[in-house]
Design a protein around this motif. Structure first.
Motif, PDB file in Angstrom:
ATOM      1  N   PHE A  34      41.183 -34.457 -53.118  1.00  0.00           N
ATOM      2  CA  PHE A  34      40.998 -33.302 -53.993  1.00  0.00           C
ATOM      3  C   PHE A  34      42.105 -33.294 -55.035  1.00  0.00           C
ATOM      4  O   PHE A  34      43.279 -33.478 -54.700  1.00  0.00           O
ATOM      5  CB  PHE A  34      41.026 -32.003 -53.181  1.00  0.00           C
ATOM      6  CG  PHE A  34      39.728 -31.772 -52.443  1.00  0.00           C
ATOM      7  CD1 PHE A  34      38.638 -31.193 -53.090  1.00  0.00           C
ATOM      8  CD2 PHE A  34      39.585 -32.159 -51.110  1.00  0.00           C
ATOM      9  CE1 PHE A  34      37.439 -30.997 -52.423  1.00  0.00           C
ATOM     10  CE2 PHE A  34      38.383 -31.965 -50.440  1.00  0.00           C
ATOM     11  CZ  PHE A  34      37.315 -31.387 -51.100  1.00  0.00           C
ATOM     12  N   VAL A  35      41.712 -33.103 -56.294  1.00  0.00           N
ATOM     13  CA  VAL A  35      42.699 -33.083 -57.380  1.00  0.00           C
ATOM     14  C   VAL A  35      42.431 -31.853 -58.250  1.00  0.00           C
ATOM     15  O   VAL A  35      41.294 -31.403 -58.368  1.00  0.00           O
ATOM     16  CB  VAL A  35      42.618 -34.365 -58.262  1.00  0.00           C
ATOM     17  CG1 VAL A  35      43.002 -35.592 -57.453  1.00  0.00           C
ATOM     18  CG2 VAL A  35      41.222 -34.533 -58.863  1.00  0.00           C
ATOM     19  N   PRO A  36      43.492 -31.313 -58.889  1.00  0.00           N
ATOM     20  CA  PRO A  36      43.256 -30.162 -59.766  1.00  0.00           C
ATOM     21  C   PRO A  36      42.501 -30.597 -61.011  1.00  0.00           C
ATOM     22  O   PRO A  36      42.561 -31.764 -61.410  1.00  0.00           O
ATOM     23  CB  PRO A  36      44.675 -29.687 -60.109  1.00  0.00           C
ATOM     24  CG  PRO A  36      45.584 -30.812 -59.770  1.00  0.00           C
ATOM     25  CD  PRO A  36      44.894 -31.710 -58.802  1.00  0.00           C
ATOM     26  N   GLY A  37      41.803 -29.665 -61.628  1.00  0.00           N
ATOM     27  CA  GLY A  37      41.109 -29.978 -62.875  1.00  0.00           C
ATOM     28  C   GLY A  37      42.069 -29.959 -64.042  1.00  0.00           C
ATOM     29  O   GLY A  37      43.201 -29.482 -63.923  1.00  0.00           O
ATOM     30  N   THR A  38      41.620 -30.491 -65.179  1.00  0.00           N
ATOM     31  CA  THR A  38      42.506 -30.560 -66.347  1.00  0.00           C
ATOM     32  C   THR A  38      42.355 -29.342 -67.252  1.00  0.00           C
ATOM     33  O   THR A  38      43.161 -29.145 -68.155  1.00  0.00           O
ATOM     34  CB  THR A  38      42.224 -31.829 -67.175  1.00  0.00           C
ATOM     35  OG1 THR A  38      40.822 -31.831 -67.503  1.00  0.00           O
ATOM     36  CG2 THR A  38      42.558 -33.090 -66.403  1.00  0.00           C
ATOM     37  N   SER A  39      41.333 -28.534 -67.043  1.00  0.00           N
ATOM     38  CA  SER A  39      41.098 -27.424 -67.986  1.00  0.00           C
ATOM     39  C   SER A  39      41.965 -26.216 -67.681  1.00  0.00           C
ATOM     40  O   SER A  39      42.205 -25.385 -68.552  1.00  0.00           O
ATOM     41  CB  SER A  39      39.630 -26.992 -67.943  1.00  0.00           C
ATOM     42  OG  SER A  39      39.343 -26.295 -66.736  1.00  0.00           O
ATOM     43  N   ASP A  64      37.874 -34.919 -66.755  1.00  0.00           N
ATOM     44  CA  ASP A  64      37.696 -34.962 -65.296  1.00  0.00           C
ATOM     45  C   ASP A  64      36.555 -35.925 -64.931  1.00  0.00           C
ATOM     46  O   ASP A  64      36.656 -36.696 -63.979  1.00  0.00           O
ATOM     47  CB  ASP A  64      37.375 -33.558 -64.751  1.00  0.00           C
ATOM     48  CG  ASP A  64      38.516 -32.564 -64.978  1.00  0.00           C
ATOM     49  OD1 ASP A  64      39.688 -32.993 -64.947  1.00  0.00           O
ATOM     50  OD2 ASP A  64      38.218 -31.373 -65.182  1.00  0.00           O
ATOM     51  N   VAL A  65      35.477 -35.852 -65.707  1.00  0.00           N
ATOM     52  CA  VAL A  65      34.345 -36.759 -65.456  1.00  0.00           C
ATOM     53  C   VAL A  65      34.797 -38.204 -65.651  1.00  0.00           C
ATOM     54  O   VAL A  65      34.497 -39.081 -64.827  1.00  0.00           O
ATOM     55  CB  VAL A  65      33.144 -36.441 -66.391  1.00  0.00           C
ATOM     56  CG1 VAL A  65      32.051 -37.488 -66.240  1.00  0.00           C
ATOM     57  CG2 VAL A  65      32.597 -35.046 -66.105  1.00  0.00           C
ATOM     58  N   ASP A  66      35.547 -38.449 -66.710  1.00  0.00           N
ATOM     59  CA  ASP A  66      35.981 -39.822 -66.989  1.00  0.00           C
ATOM     60  C   ASP A  66      36.833 -40.376 -65.837  1.00  0.00           C
ATOM     61  O   ASP A  66      36.693 -41.546 -65.447  1.00  0.00           O
ATOM     62  CB  ASP A  66      36.766 -39.884 -68.306  1.00  0.00           C
ATOM     63  CG  ASP A  66      35.863 -39.622 -69.515  1.00  0.00           C
ATOM     64  OD1 ASP A  66      34.640 -39.446 -69.318  1.00  0.00           O
ATOM     65  OD2 ASP A  66      36.374 -39.580 -70.650  1.00  0.00           O
ATOM     66  N   ALA A  67      37.689 -39.512 -65.278  1.00  0.00           N
ATOM     67  CA  ALA A  67      38.529 -39.965 -64.155  1.00  0.00           C
ATOM     68  C   ALA A  67      37.649 -40.270 -62.939  1.00  0.00           C
ATOM     69  O   ALA A  67      37.864 -41.273 -62.228  1.00  0.00           O
ATOM     70  CB  ALA A  67      39.554 -38.883 -63.807  1.00  0.00           C
TER      71      ALA A  67
END
Ligand code: NAD
Length: 499
Positions: A34-39, A64-67
């Motif tokens: 689980f990772v935090p979102g960028t927004s 996030d999608v690209d990652a």
């Protein structure tokens, strides 16, 4: 006469309290963690029974999608190189892990969608079976032996994974619709980035929480967020080979349009408006009971719901009486208010408002409400189980998808008219025919323009049979060997061995 005050909402306070202990982490799930979102922005998740916020998830971004896609690309190489048995072992493990967390999944699904515990239980059972079926089925997905079609040359035909698949799911069966995609997509050797509905992301997050560290990292990634951002980026990302969506026609059109720019493959399971054709010789009791079950299952929020009855005029009155009697026994309530609760709330306030609008339009058009017809007192987005009769041909309520506990009844006089009217729909997902005449039971299904036609049944499904639509209901098939086929690609290798 219009019957009001027929239904009340049975309530229990247990549900929201219980669910707190099983809410999953709410980051994106990328490459096994689980990772935090960028927004830095989140989306509230609401329990439609209590109208309370039960969690907040990340509003995902294109970054996030690209990652997640990068993780999926990395993981797919080794996953795609595993043997069918190795993949089957992983799918069977997923089924076992879900089974041992059954209680948590049922709670989460009920809390997030408001569906009765029995319906959530059925969803979890079907989810487990989907993984087990695909585990076995994947081992039959063999490359075809070719032949010697040119002198000195031998052909070999290979089935290969397509690569990374983007998956976009709806809110009505969040876990089950995810399983219908994830199981065949993984079974065929692909990796996944899945975006659950922003309204119901919790069971998908729970799934990856319980699977973390137990399946290969990166083969199943989750990015939460909205269709316009996360769904859009999945549809345009150059490294996503195929995008599979279950949802509305409008979303399907948006995905297909975006996907066309990179000539991406698209798999669409869209809306439905299933006609239920009742012939004069039918077992009317069975037909009425069938519509009670299949028209109101999941509060009618089902793309295959038996929502549009076309009954022969000679038996219309008798059938309608039987149907109204059946519907009057439905119990509306909160998920934990008893095993006999069959009807939960609408998924959200906007959807609740849309269903109410459809009912108001029907009233304004002078249609006859035989039972139900109103919203019930809150909290919760509850609508009475409703039957509307004497619906004229072409009435909007009988042609557009309501996606609520509303069944309309029209009459017909000839078999040809029944077939023509049933086919007069932008949708082509499913239909049912009720008759004891063996000739009609084959002749009529062959003339109906729907991907599934039941005879003397409705909504009965199994993992072995394909599910998917014609016309506005989309293309591609979920379940069965056809789904595996959809998620793989065919390669021909011709070897010149000079013999
Ligand atoms: P929806 O189309 O609003 O949302 C479905 C998913 O698509 C969501 O995850 C949403 O975020 C995403 N989305 C929305 N706009 C998008 C865009 N422009 N690009 C990419 N993704 C986008 O549908 P819903 O309201 O969640 O679900 C109800 C609909 O789903 C109904 O029409 C129903 O018939 C259909 N449905 C079909 C099946 C089937 O098997 N055919 C099964 C269940 C539901």
């Amino acid at each position: 006469t219009t019957q009001t005050e027929q239904f009340t909402v049975r309530r229990s306070s247990a549900n929201s309290a219980d669910v707190a202990g099983v809410i999953p982490p709410t980051g994106h799930f990328i490459n096994g963690s689980f990772v935090p979102g960028t927004s830095g922005q989140s989306i509230d998740v609401v329990d439609p029974t209590s109208e309370q916020v039960i969690a907040s998830v990340q509003a995902g971004t294109a970054d996030d999608v690209d990652a997640a896609v990068a993780a999926a690309v990395g993981a797919q190489k080794s996953w795609g190189a595993t043997t069918p048995k190795e993949r089957a072992d992983v799918l069977n493990l997923i089924a076992n892990i879900i089974e041992s967390n059954r209680e948590a999944f049922e709670l989460i699904e009920s809390a997030n969608t408001g569906k009765p515990r029995a319906v959530a239980g059925d969803d979890v059972t079907s989810t487990i079976d989907t993984f087990r079926f695909m585990a076995g089925a994947s081992r039959t997905l063999t490359s075809m032996a070719g032949g010697d079609y040119a002198t000195g040359h031998t052909s070999v035909i290979l089935r290969e994974p397509v690569g990374v698949v983007g998956v976009i799911t709806p809110w009505n069966y969040p876990l089950l619709m995810a399983a219908w995609k994830i199981a065949p997509i993984l079974a065929a050797g692909n990796s996944i980035v899945i975006k659950p509905s922003e309204q119901t992301p919790l069971s998908t997050l729970k799934l990856v929480e319980v699977l973390a560290g137990r399946i290969p990292d990166g083969i199943l990634n989750v990015v939460t967020g909205r269709g316009r951002t996360v769904g859009q980026r999945l549809s345009e990302h150059p490294d996503v080979a195929l995008v599979a969506l279950t949802g509305s026609v409008v979303s399907g059109q948006a995905v297909a349009e975006t996907a066309a720019k990179s000539v991406k493959r698209v798999h669409l399971e869209l809306g439905g408006k299933a006609p239920v054709v009742v012939f004069p010789d039918a077992d009317l009791r069975a037909a009425a009971a069938g519509v009670r079950n299949a028209g109101f299952w999941n509060a009618g929020q089902d793309c295959g719901a038996a929502c549009r009855v076309l009954v022969h005029e000679s038996v219309a009155e008798e059938f309608t009486e039987l149907l109204v009697r059946e519907v009057s026994t439905l119990v509306v309530g909160s998920p934990e208010a008893g095993d006999d609760v069959e009807i939960g709330p609408m998924i959200s306030l906007p959807h609740f408002e849309r269903v109410k609008e459809s009912l108001a339009e029907a009233r304004a058009a002078g249609l006859h409400v035989a039972i139900g017809g109103s919203a019930l007192d809150g909290p919760g987005y509850f609508i009475e189980p409703t039957v509307i009769t004497d619906v004229p041909a072409g009435a909007p309520i009988a042609t557009h998808e309501i996606f609520g506990p509303v069944v309309t009844v029209e009459t017909f006089s000839t078999t040809e008219e029944a077939i023509t009217r049933a086919n007069e729909s932008p949708y082509g997902l499913s239909a049912s025919v009720w008759t004891r005449d063996s000739s009609l039971s084959l002749r009529v299904p062959k003339q109906l323009d729907f991907g599934t036609v039941w005879v003397n049944a409705h909504l009965v499904l199994a993992c072995e049979v394909p599910w998917g639509g014609f016309k506005g209901s989309g293309y591609g098939r979920d379940l069965s060997l056809y789904a595996l086929d959809d998620y793989s690609r065919t390669k021909h290798v011709m070897i010149n061995h000079g013999a």
